[in-house]
Design an enzyme around this catalytic site. Sequence first.
Site, PDB file in Angstrom:
ATOM      1  N   TYR A 144     -12.875   1.342   8.296  1.00 42.83           N
ATOM      2  CA  TYR A 144     -11.530   0.844   7.996  1.00 42.83           C
ATOM      3  C   TYR A 144     -10.421   1.681   8.636  1.00 42.83           C
ATOM      4  CZ  TYR A 144     -12.389   4.214   4.231  1.00 42.83           C
ATOM      5  OH  TYR A 144     -12.732   5.321   3.519  1.00 42.83           O
ATOM      6  N   GLY A 152      -8.242   0.392  11.743  1.00 41.48           N
ATOM      7  CA  GLY A 152      -7.093  -0.498  11.622  1.00 41.48           C
ATOM      8  C   GLY A 152      -6.136  -0.154  10.502  1.00 41.48           C
ATOM      9  N   HIS A 153      -6.413   0.920   9.743  1.00 39.81           N
ATOM     10  CA  HIS A 153      -5.575   1.242   8.570  1.00 39.81           C
ATOM     11  C   HIS A 153      -5.237   2.723   8.549  1.00 39.81           C
ATOM     12  CE1 HIS A 153      -4.446   1.427   4.246  1.00 39.81           C
ATOM     13  NE2 HIS A 153      -4.126   0.171   4.447  1.00 39.81           N
ATOM     14  N   PHE A 154      -4.465   3.222   9.254  1.00 43.37           N
ATOM     15  CA  PHE A 154      -3.661   2.734  10.367  1.00 43.37           C
ATOM     16  C   PHE A 154      -4.012   3.597  11.565  1.00 43.37           C
ATOM     17  CE2 PHE A 154      -1.294   1.739   6.505  1.00 43.37           C
ATOM     18  CZ  PHE A 154      -1.054   0.401   6.677  1.00 43.37           C
ATOM     19  N   ILE A 173      -5.104   6.238   6.633  1.00 47.31           N
ATOM     20  CA  ILE A 173      -5.175   6.506   5.192  1.00 47.31           C
ATOM     21  C   ILE A 173      -6.205   5.559   4.580  1.00 47.31           C
ATOM     22  CG2 ILE A 173      -2.822   7.382   4.983  1.00 47.31           C
ATOM     23  CD1 ILE A 173      -2.004   4.691   3.794  1.00 47.31           C
TER      24      ILE A 173
END
Length: 160
Positions: A47, A50-52, A57
Amino acid sequence: MQVILESYQILQILNYRFPFLLIDKVTNYTKGTELKAIKAVSMGEPYFAGHFPDFPIMPGVLITEALSQAASLMVALDDLGWEVGDPIPSEKRNVIGVLGSTQINFLKSVLPGSLLELDVNVNWRKGPACSINVKASVEGVVCAKGKITVMMVDKNKLFL
């Protein structure tokens, strides 16, 4: 840090697998009362792409899921009658933890490289339903806290 359950033992109880198993170790368990677990948050988590990308985070929904898994694990251990030091019972279980409701407040971001500490404590229990106070922290700083309701349900009785 004392380890009570390793990840391979957790896999025998919870029906989650990588990349969705969000508990790496259990460090404390008191039957019917509390469980403490650890999630090692690595930059390799899918994750974070894409986060971020420029400031990774851990998503709040995954912190909530990690707390829910810890709560479900505690209830499952209670239901199995498991005590610290006992082997994990080998019987197949058709029971899963179903989230009834969540009330989580997010207070601080969780960054890659953190050891996310998951603390769950029973608020009340009535039959298969259990209200649990939850807290996620990193190095003693609370990142999220709230309440989760978990209910153990026979998966053969769910309508899919």
